[in-house]
Design a protein around this motif. Structure first.
Motif, PDB file in Angstrom:
ATOM      1  N   GLU A  44       0.088  -0.334  -3.488  1.00 27.52           N
ATOM      2  CA  GLU A  44       1.923  -1.984  -3.448  1.00 27.52           C
ATOM      3  C   GLU A  44       3.119  -1.584  -1.861  1.00 27.52           C
ATOM      4  N   GLY A  45       2.741  -0.350  -1.641  1.00 28.53           N
ATOM      5  CA  GLY A  45       3.441   0.014  -0.406  1.00 28.53           C
ATOM      6  C   GLY A  45       3.672   0.077   1.285  1.00 28.53           C
ATOM      7  N   GLU A  46       2.138  -0.201   0.816  1.00 24.95           N
ATOM      8  CA  GLU A  46       1.580  -0.845   1.841  1.00 24.95           C
ATOM      9  C   GLU A  46       1.629  -2.262   2.071  1.00 24.95           C
TER      10      GLU A  46
END
Length: 108
Positions: free
Chosen positions: A24-26
């Protein structure tokens, strides 16, 4: 009635949801992480999004029915349907035998 088997095992579902959380952070948003992960496992993004939502309900993060509650409700609805059918059969049988008894007493 035969029970339909899910096309994806619980292990695959868990792995897909873990992929979304991990990546999700990418991605710019959770939705883009869901779409990317869904493409990798071969399901639609909407399906994976629904798995994520149901998982949150099951872990009391979101309000709503848990999977166990949904299954219990389905079982109770099925039982109610079967009992109503049985009652209808008994009502018709009772009326049939009552008429037969009346016919028997009305004959000379």
């Amino acid at each position: 009635m035969t029970k339909r088997t899910a096309p994806f095992s619980p292990e695959v579902r868990e792995r897909a949801m873990r992929m979304v959380r991990d990546y999700e952070g990418e991605h710019g948003s959770q939705w883009s992480a869901i779409q990317s992960s869904a493409a990798k496992i071969g399901c639609s993004g909407e399906t994976l999004r629904n798995w994520m939502r149901q998982s949150k309900r099951d872990h009391s993060v979101w309000p709503g029915q848990t999977t166990d509650e949904r299954e219990r409700i389905k079982a109770l609805e099925r039982e109610v349907r079967e009992l109503r059918q049985a009652n209808e059969i008994l009502r018709k049988a009772s009326a049939y035998f009552a008429m037969a008894e009346l016919d028997r007493w009305s004959r000379p």
